[in-house]
Design an enzyme around this catalytic site. Sequence first.
Site, mmCIF file in Angstrom:
data_model
loop_
_atom_site.group_PDB
_atom_site.id
_atom_site.type_symbol
_atom_site.label_atom_id
_atom_site.label_comp_id
_atom_site.label_asym_id
_atom_site.label_seq_id
_atom_site.Cartn_x
_atom_site.Cartn_y
_atom_site.Cartn_z
ATOM 1 N N ASP A 173 0.925 -1.088 0.219
ATOM 2 C CA ASP A 173 -0.090 -0.199 -0.324
ATOM 3 C C ASP A 173 0.952 1.170 -0.062
ATOM 4 O OD1 ASP A 173 -3.070 -1.012 -0.308
ATOM 5 O OD2 ASP A 173 -2.734 -0.336 2.056
ATOM 6 N N TYR A 233 6.993 -10.345 6.392
ATOM 7 C CA TYR A 233 6.830 -8.822 5.934
ATOM 8 C C TYR A 233 7.915 -8.392 7.449
ATOM 9 C CZ TYR A 233 3.639 -7.528 2.833
ATOM 10 O OH TYR A 233 3.309 -7.642 1.050
#
Length: 293
Positions: free
Chosen positions: A61, A125
């Site tokens: 994002d 992540y």
Amino acid sequence: MMVCPPTRYLVFFQYFGTKYSGVMETSNDQSLIGVQNYLEKAVQNLKPVTPVKFHISSRTDTGVHALCNSAHLDIQRAPGKPAFEEKQLVHGLNRHLKPEPICILNAHRVPSTFHARFSALSRTYIYRVLMGCSHHSEIPVFERDLCWAPGGGYLNVPAMQEAAQFLVGTHDFSTFRSLSSETPFQSPVRTVLQVDIQPSSGFLSHHYEHRGLEFWELKFRSRSFLYRQVRRMVGALVAVGQGKLTPHRIKELLELKDSRAFPPNAMAPPSGLFLKSVEYSEADLDTTVAPGE
């Protein structure tokens, strides 16, 4: 003259995500554009016969960073020109990406059946949390946009570690996804392989130890994640660390299977999130691919 078929490459690349709308391409008239726009502009400078599209493995994002993302692309060169060597491709792309904070790390020739997104085994992540700031002005300037400093003093890390274990395994993660246009078409079931919370270091932080700032890293590994799943999981774990939620509440939130059950305003901001790596099988990265394969 012989026309060679296009060559497929897998490239690994990193970027500082603050100034981009995310990794995916956007129409160029927007104020923020995607990392993909710059990658595709760079490859056009290498004069392929047909326009080249980057097929990106992992969507990130606006404001999210990548230590290492990946994509595949097909390059058709002019008749008589050999396929790019991997190093040649890396240097050529990086030359045309300057001065953007985007860098191609390496490239592999892969078979035409390989797909960067669907061939990935897992994605990892990390999320960087800074503790010890009573006000956001106390975040070191070198760390702005690269971590999250939640309010309310130090977090209760053992409680967060206890809560994190409820997220490991195969679950319906409906509570931990943000709704998007893809929601109706995507199964909410995911298998989280690993959740770790470890002390970390900040940029040059050994020079200001007296300030009592603590950096921590939350690490998540799964084959794939739902939209904003990592940021919601981080936000919920931080709420546990602040004493706003009990560790067991994480288990209850999972069992509710309802995105509206997620505590309001608890999602972590994008600034601390980094895609650390995309994992593939060694066999897929074996670069002894016959020409034209």
